[in-house]
Design a protein around this motif. Structure first.
Motif, short mmCIF file in Angstrom:
data_model
loop_
_atom_site.label_atom_id
_atom_site.label_comp_id
_atom_site.label_asym_id
_atom_site.label_seq_id
_atom_site.Cartn_x
_atom_site.Cartn_y
_atom_site.Cartn_z
N ALA A 29 0.83 -1.20 0.00
CA ALA A 29 0.00 0.00 0.00
C ALA A 29 0.87 1.26 0.00
CB ALA A 29 -0.93 -0.01 1.21
N SER A 30 1.92 1.26 0.81
CA SER A 30 2.78 2.44 0.91
C SER A 30 3.45 2.76 -0.41
CB SER A 30 3.84 2.24 1.99
OG SER A 30 3.24 2.10 3.26
N ALA A 31 3.98 1.74 -1.07
CA ALA A 31 4.66 1.98 -2.35
C ALA A 31 3.69 2.48 -3.40
CB ALA A 31 5.35 0.69 -2.81
N LEU A 32 2.50 1.92 -3.43
CA LEU A 32 1.49 2.36 -4.39
C LEU A 32 1.03 3.79 -4.07
CD1 LEU A 32 -0.32 1.77 -6.79
CD2 LEU A 32 -1.89 0.55 -5.25
N GLU A 33 0.82 4.08 -2.80
CA GLU A 33 0.42 5.43 -2.39
C GLU A 33 1.47 6.46 -2.79
OE1 GLU A 33 -2.08 3.91 1.55
OE2 GLU A 33 -0.04 4.71 1.75
N ASP A 34 2.74 6.11 -2.65
CA ASP A 34 3.81 7.05 -3.01
C ASP A 34 3.72 7.42 -4.49
OD1 ASP A 34 4.78 7.10 -0.47
OD2 ASP A 34 6.51 5.81 -0.87
N CYS A 76 -15.03 4.88 5.46
CA CYS A 76 -14.28 4.09 6.44
C CYS A 76 -13.10 4.91 6.97
CB CYS A 76 -13.76 2.83 5.75
SG CYS A 76 -12.85 1.71 6.82
N THR A 77 -12.83 4.77 8.25
CA THR A 77 -11.71 5.50 8.86
C THR A 77 -10.58 4.56 9.29
OG1 THR A 77 -12.79 5.43 11.01
CG2 THR A 77 -13.17 7.38 9.66
N ALA A 78 -10.73 3.27 9.04
CA ALA A 78 -9.69 2.32 9.45
C ALA A 78 -8.38 2.61 8.73
CB ALA A 78 -10.15 0.89 9.15
N GLY A 79 -7.28 2.35 9.42
CA GLY A 79 -5.97 2.46 8.79
C GLY A 79 -5.64 3.84 8.25
N GLY A 80 -6.21 4.88 8.87
CA GLY A 80 -5.94 6.24 8.40
C GLY A 80 -6.94 6.74 7.39
N GLY A 81 -7.94 5.95 7.08
CA GLY A 81 -9.01 6.40 6.19
C GLY A 81 -8.67 6.20 4.72
N VAL A 82 -9.53 6.73 3.86
CA VAL A 82 -9.41 6.56 2.41
C VAL A 82 -8.79 7.81 1.81
CG1 VAL A 82 -10.66 6.24 0.25
CG2 VAL A 82 -11.40 5.01 2.30
N ARG A 83 -7.71 7.60 1.05
CA ARG A 83 -6.95 8.74 0.54
C ARG A 83 -7.14 8.96 -0.96
NH1 ARG A 83 -0.49 8.65 1.15
NH2 ARG A 83 -0.08 10.68 0.22
N PHE A 84 -7.40 7.91 -1.72
CA PHE A 84 -7.45 8.05 -3.19
C PHE A 84 -8.79 7.52 -3.72
CE2 PHE A 84 -2.92 7.51 -2.08
CZ PHE A 84 -2.43 8.71 -2.57
N GLY A 104 -8.38 3.70 -6.98
CA GLY A 104 -7.62 4.34 -5.91
C GLY A 104 -7.95 3.77 -4.55
N LEU A 105 -9.19 3.32 -4.41
CA LEU A 105 -9.63 2.75 -3.12
C LEU A 105 -8.77 1.56 -2.71
CD1 LEU A 105 -11.82 2.80 -0.84
CD2 LEU A 105 -13.12 1.20 -2.25
N ILE A 106 -8.14 0.91 -3.68
CA ILE A 106 -7.41 -0.32 -3.35
C ILE A 106 -6.29 -0.05 -2.35
CG2 ILE A 106 -5.62 -0.31 -5.15
CD1 ILE A 106 -7.82 -3.35 -4.41
N THR A 107 -5.70 1.15 -2.37
CA THR A 107 -4.61 1.43 -1.40
C THR A 107 -5.15 1.32 0.03
OG1 THR A 107 -4.95 3.83 -1.37
CG2 THR A 107 -3.41 2.95 -3.00
N HIS A 108 -6.36 1.81 0.22
CA HIS A 108 -6.99 1.71 1.54
C HIS A 108 -7.37 0.26 1.86
CE1 HIS A 108 -9.70 2.36 4.91
NE2 HIS A 108 -10.59 1.63 4.26
N PHE A 115 -7.11 -6.47 1.84
CA PHE A 115 -8.06 -6.94 0.83
C PHE A 115 -7.64 -6.39 -0.54
CE2 PHE A 115 -12.58 -6.53 -0.96
CZ PHE A 115 -12.64 -7.87 -1.32
N PHE A 116 -7.55 -7.28 -1.53
CA PHE A 116 -7.11 -6.89 -2.88
C PHE A 116 -8.24 -7.00 -3.88
CE2 PHE A 116 -2.53 -6.57 -2.18
CZ PHE A 116 -2.41 -7.17 -0.94
N GLU A 117 -9.45 -7.00 -3.36
CA GLU A 117 -10.69 -7.21 -4.14
C GLU A 117 -10.82 -8.69 -4.52
OE1 GLU A 117 -13.34 -5.56 -4.70
OE2 GLU A 117 -12.88 -3.41 -4.60
N GLY A 118 -12.04 -9.06 -4.80
CA GLY A 118 -12.33 -10.46 -5.09
C GLY A 118 -11.80 -10.87 -6.45
N THR A 119 -11.46 -12.14 -6.57
CA THR A 119 -10.85 -12.61 -7.80
C THR A 119 -11.81 -12.61 -8.98
OG1 THR A 119 -11.33 -14.87 -7.09
CG2 THR A 119 -9.13 -14.04 -6.66
N GLY A 120 -13.10 -12.47 -8.72
CA GLY A 120 -14.07 -12.45 -9.81
C GLY A 120 -14.42 -11.05 -10.28
N THR A 121 -13.72 -10.03 -9.80
CA THR A 121 -14.09 -8.66 -10.15
C THR A 121 -13.02 -7.98 -11.00
OG1 THR A 121 -12.99 -7.40 -8.39
CG2 THR A 121 -15.04 -8.55 -7.81
N PRO A 122 -13.42 -6.99 -11.79
CA PRO A 122 -12.43 -6.23 -12.58
C PRO A 122 -11.60 -5.28 -11.73
CG PRO A 122 -14.62 -5.33 -12.91
CD PRO A 122 -14.80 -6.57 -12.06
#
Ligand SMILES: [Zn+2]
Length: 142
Positions: A29-34, A76-84, A104-108, A115-122
């Motif tokens: 997450a950190s590398a992607l956020e950067d 959601c505010t977990a883990g510092g909230g949603v940034r992107f 962008g939500l994936i970083t959060h 969670f990297f999203e479900g394997t059946g989703t785009p």
């Protein structure tokens, strides 16, 4: 999520992959956020950094974390909230030619929920693919 997979199974499988790679969800997450932050900063050349080409697409509205306690009304505010939460991205590693895209939500989702999203989703961003793109763990350059 695809209907044929349970959230617990997806989380467990992705956690196993991270363990095998020797990296953490926060590392990814950190590398992607950067990269996203640099691309959004406006410093020219804002979409090129450390061998990456980053395309940011602003999306209408806001991507809401599905783990939010009240997703219809509050983010959601977990883990510092949603940034992107209002962008989609496409990143190309110029050294390897590999590219990935995602919300962008994936970083959060990665940082706060593993969670990297479900394997059946785009929207899914494969953790091993992301580690390779970002040259982390076993994919780090010597
Ligand atoms: Zn969340």
């Amino acid at each position: 999520m695809g209907w044929d997979e349970s959230l617990a199974d997806v989380l467990a499988q992705d956690a196993r992959v991270l363990h095998e790679l020797g990296i953490t969800a926060v590392d990814l997450a950190s590398a992607l956020e950067d990269l996203l932050a640099a691309a959004l900063s406006g410093d020219p050349p804002h979409n090129q950094r450390e061998g990456y080409l980053v395309d940011i697409h602003l999306t209408p509205g806001f991507q809401i974390c599905p783990f939010a306690p009240d997703p219809d009304h509050a983010q959601c505010t977990a883990g510092g909230g949603v940034r992107f939460g209002s962008v989609d991205w496409r990143i190309r590693n110029k050294r390897t030619g590999q590219h990935l895209k995602g919300p962008g939500l994936i970083t959060h989702l990665i940082r706060a929920h593993g969670f990297f999203e479900g394997t059946g989703t785009p929207y899914r961003v494969d953790p091993a693919g992301l580690a390779r793109l970002l040259e982390l763990g076993p994919f780090a350059r010597a």
